[in-house]
Design an enzyme around this catalytic site. Structure first.
Site, PDB file in Angstrom:
ATOM      1  N   LYS A 190       0.884  -1.282   0.044  1.00  0.00           N
ATOM      2  CA  LYS A 190      -0.042   0.084  -0.110  1.00  0.00           C
ATOM      3  C   LYS A 190       0.882   1.126  -0.010  1.00  0.00           C
ATOM      4  O   LYS A 190       1.923   1.409  -0.688  1.00  0.00           O
ATOM      5  CB  LYS A 190      -0.957  -0.083   1.223  1.00  0.00           C
ATOM      6  CG  LYS A 190      -1.633  -1.389   1.283  1.00  0.00           C
ATOM      7  CD  LYS A 190      -3.014  -1.519   2.057  1.00  0.00           C
ATOM      8  CE  LYS A 190      -3.721  -2.872   2.129  1.00  0.00           C
ATOM      9  NZ  LYS A 190      -4.871  -3.075   3.072  1.00  0.00           N
ATOM     10  N   HIS A 214      -8.474  -3.605  -5.989  1.00  0.00           N
ATOM     11  CA  HIS A 214      -8.595  -3.603  -4.730  1.00  0.00           C
ATOM     12  C   HIS A 214      -9.534  -2.671  -4.165  1.00  0.00           C
ATOM     13  O   HIS A 214      -9.731  -1.586  -4.675  1.00  0.00           O
ATOM     14  CB  HIS A 214      -6.940  -3.313  -4.044  1.00  0.00           C
ATOM     15  CG  HIS A 214      -6.779  -3.384  -2.816  1.00  0.00           C
ATOM     16  ND1 HIS A 214      -7.304  -2.688  -1.901  1.00  0.00           N
ATOM     17  CD2 HIS A 214      -6.079  -4.351  -2.031  1.00  0.00           C
ATOM     18  CE1 HIS A 214      -6.962  -3.249  -0.819  1.00  0.00           C
ATOM     19  NE2 HIS A 214      -6.260  -3.984  -0.762  1.00  0.00           N
ATOM     20  N   GLU A 253      -9.618  -0.776  -1.738  1.00  0.00           N
ATOM     21  CA  GLU A 253      -9.288   0.721  -1.590  1.00  0.00           C
ATOM     22  C   GLU A 253      -9.089   1.784  -2.884  1.00  0.00           C
ATOM     23  O   GLU A 253      -9.535   2.805  -2.813  1.00  0.00           O
ATOM     24  CB  GLU A 253      -7.685   0.879  -0.920  1.00  0.00           C
ATOM     25  CG  GLU A 253      -7.891   0.539   0.582  1.00  0.00           C
ATOM     26  CD  GLU A 253      -6.632  -0.290   1.211  1.00  0.00           C
ATOM     27  OE1 GLU A 253      -5.717  -0.190   0.552  1.00  0.00           O
ATOM     28  OE2 GLU A 253      -6.961  -1.179   2.307  1.00  0.00           O
ATOM     29  N   GLU A 288     -11.096 -10.780  -0.994  1.00  0.00           N
ATOM     30  CA  GLU A 288     -10.535  -9.746   0.265  1.00  0.00           C
ATOM     31  C   GLU A 288     -11.886  -9.220   1.050  1.00  0.00           C
ATOM     32  O   GLU A 288     -12.082  -7.876   0.381  1.00  0.00           O
ATOM     33  CB  GLU A 288      -9.571  -8.749  -0.058  1.00  0.00           C
ATOM     34  CG  GLU A 288      -8.223  -9.256  -0.548  1.00  0.00           C
ATOM     35  CD  GLU A 288      -7.343  -8.082  -0.530  1.00  0.00           C
ATOM     36  OE1 GLU A 288      -6.138  -8.344   0.125  1.00  0.00           O
ATOM     37  OE2 GLU A 288      -7.343  -6.908  -0.976  1.00  0.00           O
ATOM     38  N   SER A 345      -6.148  -9.133   7.041  1.00  0.00           N
ATOM     39  CA  SER A 345      -5.674  -9.571   8.398  1.00  0.00           C
ATOM     40  C   SER A 345      -5.236 -10.739   8.465  1.00  0.00           C
ATOM     41  O   SER A 345      -4.901 -11.400   9.318  1.00  0.00           O
ATOM     42  CB  SER A 345      -6.648  -9.025   9.580  1.00  0.00           C
ATOM     43  OG  SER A 345      -7.177  -7.725   9.407  1.00  0.00           O
TER      44      SER A 345
HETATM   45  P1  13P Z   1      -4.156  -6.211   5.564  1.00  0.00           P
HETATM   46  O1  13P Z   1      -3.419  -7.618   5.747  1.00  0.00           O
HETATM   47  O2  13P Z   1      -3.467  -5.259   6.398  1.00  0.00           O
HETATM   48  O3  13P Z   1      -5.581  -6.166   6.414  1.00  0.00           O
HETATM   49  O4  13P Z   1      -4.436  -5.898   4.316  1.00  0.00           O
HETATM   50  C1  13P Z   1      -4.978  -6.865   3.646  1.00  0.00           C
HETATM   51  C2  13P Z   1      -5.043  -6.225   2.011  1.00  0.00           C
HETATM   52  O5  13P Z   1      -5.738  -5.322   2.005  1.00  0.00           O
HETATM   53  C3  13P Z   1      -4.068  -6.572   1.089  1.00  0.00           C
HETATM   54  O6  13P Z   1      -4.603  -6.212  -0.253  1.00  0.00           O
END
Ligand code: 13P
Length: 257
Positions: free
Chosen positions: A11, A94, A96, A166, A213
């Site tokens: 990220k 993704h 986000e 995810e 996570s």
């Molecule tokens: P986390 O492992 O920090 O929850 O993030 C997962 C993720 O969005 C991977 O693309």
């Protein structure tokens, strides 16, 4: 037999210098785990530095997103031809980018196609939000996201696509889906949908990751599920020790170590 994959999505973390230092350490700790596909996915600005540093190491590189056009007046964006030769993988869709950058299911499809046309392997991310999960809409949401992402994707192209499930409520929250929950979507919805679209052979070879996570202490239980082939990892991929543990656990749980 599907090769397990551990992919670290950094990220918006690590400067180019920090990224280089990190991968140089990682080469020492996970370089020998050839049984597992190992992928680091840093911010764009770190790619030019780490890509040559990882050449020949067995550790692959990915980008976190890509624009859906070849080129054009798109300030701030990066195209597939720019990434070609520098990365092997690219994350598409993704949550986000869906949430903050307006990436729709249709754009996910366009980005997937342009990536494939430029020799990049898409890691197509799908997953439901908390309210959708609570309303019992998980299956419907995942199905729509995946079907749209794969529209007009040929069977040959499908062989180069990785899927990541995810659940948005599990990302960065410390709330992991239980192994049974993740398996019920990955093994009960996602792989059957790919079987429907592309048949058993291709679906049986498709790598499907869980993300949200995932950490060394919950990785084994998730990886023991028949249809979970690995992880797309955020927070825990930022530490060399955790990244290394995840790769080792992936090898062990799939009886490759
Ligand atoms: P986390 O492992 O920090 O929850 O993030 C997962 C993720 O969005 C991977 O693309």
């Amino acid at each position: 037999m599907r090769k397990p994959m551990i992919a670290g999505n950094w990220k918006m973390h690590k400067t180019p210098a920090e990224a280089l230092e990190f991968v140089n350490e990682l080469k020492e700790t996970i370089g020998r785990f050839e049984q597992v596909s190992r992928v680091v996915i840093p911010p764009y600005v770190a790619l030019a530095g780490i890509s040559p540093a990882l050449r020949g190491s067995g550790i692959k590189v990915g980008a976190q997103d890509v624009h859906h056009a070849e080129s054009g007046a798109y300030t701030g964006s990066v195209s597939a031809p720019m990434l070609k030769g520098m990365v092997d993988y690219v994350i598409i869709g993704h949550s986000e980018t869906r949430e903050y950058l307006g990436v729709t299911d249709e754009l996910v499809n366009k980005k997937t196609k342009i990536s494939l046309a430029n020799g990049l392997k898409p890691i197509v991310a799908i997953g439901e939000k908390l309210d959708q999960n609570e309303a019992g809409r998980t299956e419907e949401v995942c199905r729509t996201q995946l079907e749209t992402a794969l529209q007009n994707i040929t069977p040959e192209q499908m062989e180069n696509i990785v899927i990541a499930y995810e659940p948005v409520w599990a990302i960065g929250t410390g709330k992991t889906a239980t192994p049974e929950q993740a398996q019920s979507i990955i093994g009960g919805v996602i792989r059957p949908l790919i079987i429907n679209l592309y048949g058993h052979d291709i679906a049986g070879d498709t790598i499907i990751l869980y993300g949200g996570s995932m950490k060394p202490d919950n990785c084994a239980a998730l990886m023991r599920q028949a249809d979970i082939d690995g992880g797309l990892i955020g927070g825990a991929s930022l530490k060399v020790d955790d990244f290394t543990s995840l790769v080792r656990i992936a090898a062990e749980t799939k009886h490759l170590a």
